[in-house]
Design an enzyme around this catalytic site. Structure first.
Site: not given
Length: 311
Positions: A128, A249, A279
């Site tokens: 991320s 996601d 995610h």
């Protein structure tokens, strides 16, 4: 809090440890997984006379991914961002991502300088926002400093689909000059959007170092600035990389990972998009999905650590 009483937000109270109540110590936890772990604080070098910055660091990290890689023969090292985890600073406040990147780079270079690491190939690994930080580190270092990068659902650009519309970014930037630490930016519950398995959502919510407040204005503005930079410099990326992303996601956009793959100048680049995954690819999915993603990452790393056969 009395036994059985719920956390004010409706979640269970934080656990004693990130893995739960048992075993009682980190040493026992790592021993149960066949790895060794250590933690310490790294004093980031300063070019000015400002206060010393202390980063909480780990050797192996607290994530199960690092335990998996350590069991597969990789030495893993991680550091909490300023204001995150156990590093010093106001919780969830990163006013200068460039300074944070410089601190992380200083730590990683200190690790690489150790005598017992001489000659080892070194890879960046980030999930991320960590994926964005990996690319920023790469863009600020010589092209041959890293053997490669593993980018898991990276936030390397804010998708036009979820980016705040004009003039909201400009307004946020202006207000951040006067109240950068204000935790006022509205956001959805990222655990619910990231973690598919309900039992794992409960575990994530109980993480004792998790920040449960709203994002701070200065941090959001700085993240927008940094991802704008990355989005404009995707064509300058030359490091070998593997990027993995879930097609479902909603936190970071898989189309941005596709854009990274298409634009990067890297001669060695691989992309894998996993149908229906969210995610949190390496924690929040069913175990069979996690094993699939882990297997792809490990195969990619092993291929680049195995000496080429000589004729």
């Amino acid at each position: 809090m009395p036994a059985g009483e719920q956390h004010p937000e409706g979640r269970d109270a934080p656990a004693i440890n990130f893995w739960g109540e048992h075993p009682a110590t980190e040493a026992e936890f790592y021993a149960a997984h066949g790895v060794e772990g250590e933690s310490s604080y790294f004093s980031a070098p300063r070019a000015d006379e400002g206060p010393e910055r202390q980063l909480f660091t780990r050797a192996w990290t607290f994530q199960s991914t690092a335990v998996f890689l350590a069991r597969s023969g990789f030495a893993c090292f991680a550091a909490d961002l300023p204001g995150h985890g156990r590093s010093h600073g106001l919780r969830a406040f990163v006013p200068d991502l460039d300074a944070a990147v410089a601190d992380l780079l200083a730590f990683f270079r200190a690790v690489r300088a150790r005598e017992d690491h001489a000659g080892l190939r070194c890879f960046l690994f980030g999930e991320s926002m960590g994926g964005a930080i990996c690319l920023l580190i790469h863009l600020r270092t010589p092209p041959d400093e890293w053997a490669g990068a593993v980018l898991v659902a990276p936030m390397c650009k804010i998708s036009d689909r979820i980016r705040p519309p004009w003039p909201l970014p400009e307004i946020l930037t202006f207000v951040a000059r006067f109240a950068p630490t204000a935790p006022i930016v509205p956001t959805a519950d990222l655990i619910d959007k990231s973690v598919k398995v309900a039992a794992k959502r409960a575990v994530a919510a109980r993480n004792p170092v998790r920040y449960g407040g709203r994002p701070r204005l200065g941090t959001v503005v700085e993240l927008l600035r940094a991802t704008d930079e990355l989005g404009a410099r995707l064509g300058e990326i030359t490091v070998p990389f593997l990027v993995v992303h879930g097609s479902a996601d909603e936190v970071t956009d898989p189309d941005v990972s596709r854009a990274l793959y298409e634009a990067a100048a890297s001669k060695d680049k691989t992309i894998k998009i996993y149908d229906g995954m969210l995610h949190s690819l390496l924690f929040g999915e069913p175990e069979e999905n996690i094993q699939r993603v882990r297997g792809d990452i490990l195969a990619w790393l092993n291929e680049r650590c195995t000496p080429a056969a000589t004729p």
